[in-house]
Write a protein that holds these residues in place. Sequence first.
Motif, short mmCIF file in Angstrom:
data_model
loop_
_atom_site.label_atom_id
_atom_site.label_comp_id
_atom_site.label_asym_id
_atom_site.label_seq_id
_atom_site.Cartn_x
_atom_site.Cartn_y
_atom_site.Cartn_z
N GLY A 77 -7.96 7.77 -5.10
CA GLY A 77 -6.91 7.66 -4.10
C GLY A 77 -5.54 7.60 -4.77
N LEU A 78 -4.54 8.02 -4.03
CA LEU A 78 -3.19 8.12 -4.59
C LEU A 78 -2.66 6.79 -5.06
CD1 LEU A 78 -0.70 9.87 -5.16
CD2 LEU A 78 0.06 9.39 -2.83
N ALA A 79 -2.78 5.76 -4.23
CA ALA A 79 -2.18 4.47 -4.57
C ALA A 79 -2.79 3.87 -5.83
CB ALA A 79 -2.32 3.50 -3.39
N THR A 80 -4.11 3.83 -5.88
CA THR A 80 -4.79 3.26 -7.06
C THR A 80 -4.47 4.07 -8.31
OG1 THR A 80 -6.59 2.38 -5.72
CG2 THR A 80 -7.04 2.69 -8.06
N THR A 203 -3.04 -2.37 7.62
CA THR A 203 -4.17 -2.07 8.49
C THR A 203 -5.04 -0.93 7.94
OG1 THR A 203 -2.84 -0.54 9.83
CG2 THR A 203 -2.96 -2.85 10.55
N GLY A 204 -4.63 -0.36 6.81
CA GLY A 204 -5.42 0.69 6.20
C GLY A 204 -5.17 2.08 6.74
N GLU A 205 -4.14 2.24 7.55
CA GLU A 205 -3.82 3.57 8.11
C GLU A 205 -3.26 4.51 7.06
OE1 GLU A 205 -1.81 3.62 12.04
OE2 GLU A 205 -1.88 1.43 11.86
N ILE A 206 -2.55 3.97 6.07
CA ILE A 206 -2.00 4.79 5.00
C ILE A 206 -2.35 4.17 3.66
CG2 ILE A 206 -0.10 5.77 6.35
CD1 ILE A 206 1.76 3.70 5.08
N ASP A 207 -2.52 5.03 2.66
CA ASP A 207 -2.81 4.60 1.29
C ASP A 207 -1.53 4.71 0.49
OD1 ASP A 207 -4.17 3.95 -1.08
OD2 ASP A 207 -4.59 6.06 -1.51
N THR A 242 -0.93 14.60 0.59
CA THR A 242 -1.50 13.33 1.01
C THR A 242 -0.63 12.63 2.05
OG1 THR A 242 -2.55 13.04 -1.15
CG2 THR A 242 -2.31 11.07 0.21
N ASN A 243 0.68 12.58 1.79
CA ASN A 243 1.56 11.81 2.66
C ASN A 243 2.74 12.59 3.23
OD1 ASN A 243 0.18 9.29 2.55
ND2 ASN A 243 0.99 8.96 0.50
#
Length: 308
Positions: A77-80, A203-207, A242-243
């Motif tokens: 995933g992008l954030a990690t 809420t987990g809607e976006i990473d 991704t975003n």
Amino acid sequence: MSLAPIVLFAYKRPDELQQTLAALQANYLAARSDLYVFVDGPKHVSDQPKVDAVRRIVDNIGGFHTIHRHYADSNRGLATSIIEGVSQVMAQHGRAIVLEDDLVTTRNFLDYMNQALWQYKARPEVFSISGYTFPFQRPVGYDTDAYFYPRTGSWGWASWADRWQGVDWKISDYNEFLADKNRCEPFDFYGSDRLQMLRRWRTGEIDSWAIRWCYAQAKANGMTIYPTLSKVENIGFSVESTNTHGYNRFRTVLDMTESRTFSLPEEIVYSPYYGQKLRRKFSLPVRAANRVLTNILFIQRWLALKNH
């Protein structure tokens, strides 16, 4: 002056990556800079061919002082990917210039970033450096090549380990923050999208790593320095992004000059002129108009495909 390492994140966009690399290789300081490339693993089986294409490109990169390649076995995933990759390089070098695989830079991008990293390294109130800016008209009499604004930029940016390593990526005080009007209002003042993005991350809607980086800067009362003439353009508004997708309201005018040294502000203060311009760009009316244009673009593309 020693040069900061470049950290580049890629996934499954070989065409965009080629453009990003070509522009970066054309930088005046590329051959003297160390490059770290992190390629994420496929999220779905159908992603494997494009991820493989990206890895082949990275395998054949040249034009930098040293090249360090990191290929993830599975999708992180992008954030990690960004949090762990940047942390690794920061721990080794103390600073980093960060890019993703949809950013095209000017030839003097690395000059600008390294100069700012050097000039403000002992000024902790400068939280980060942005290479991107909107195409604002420079006011008459404005005599520096940059301005300060209390919001991070994530499209071609740089920072130091002492700022980065202090971030609480879990945002342990999230509930306390939301209950504090005196903290929420200033956070939203410098971008009416920020509180919404923070909630969507929760809420987990976006990473998103970027909204947490933004929150950390706000908590530290830090500033980001932006160039008056953009050194970065985002080319990633596509279905593979991704975003970012749809209508691109972030088109800018790139610095096509041959300038390699810049007049950067000595005083670290909020710029009322540029602040007003940026706040409007992130205001609710402008963001609503962007959503309408994105929907129109989606419908036009759908009809074009249907009638093809």
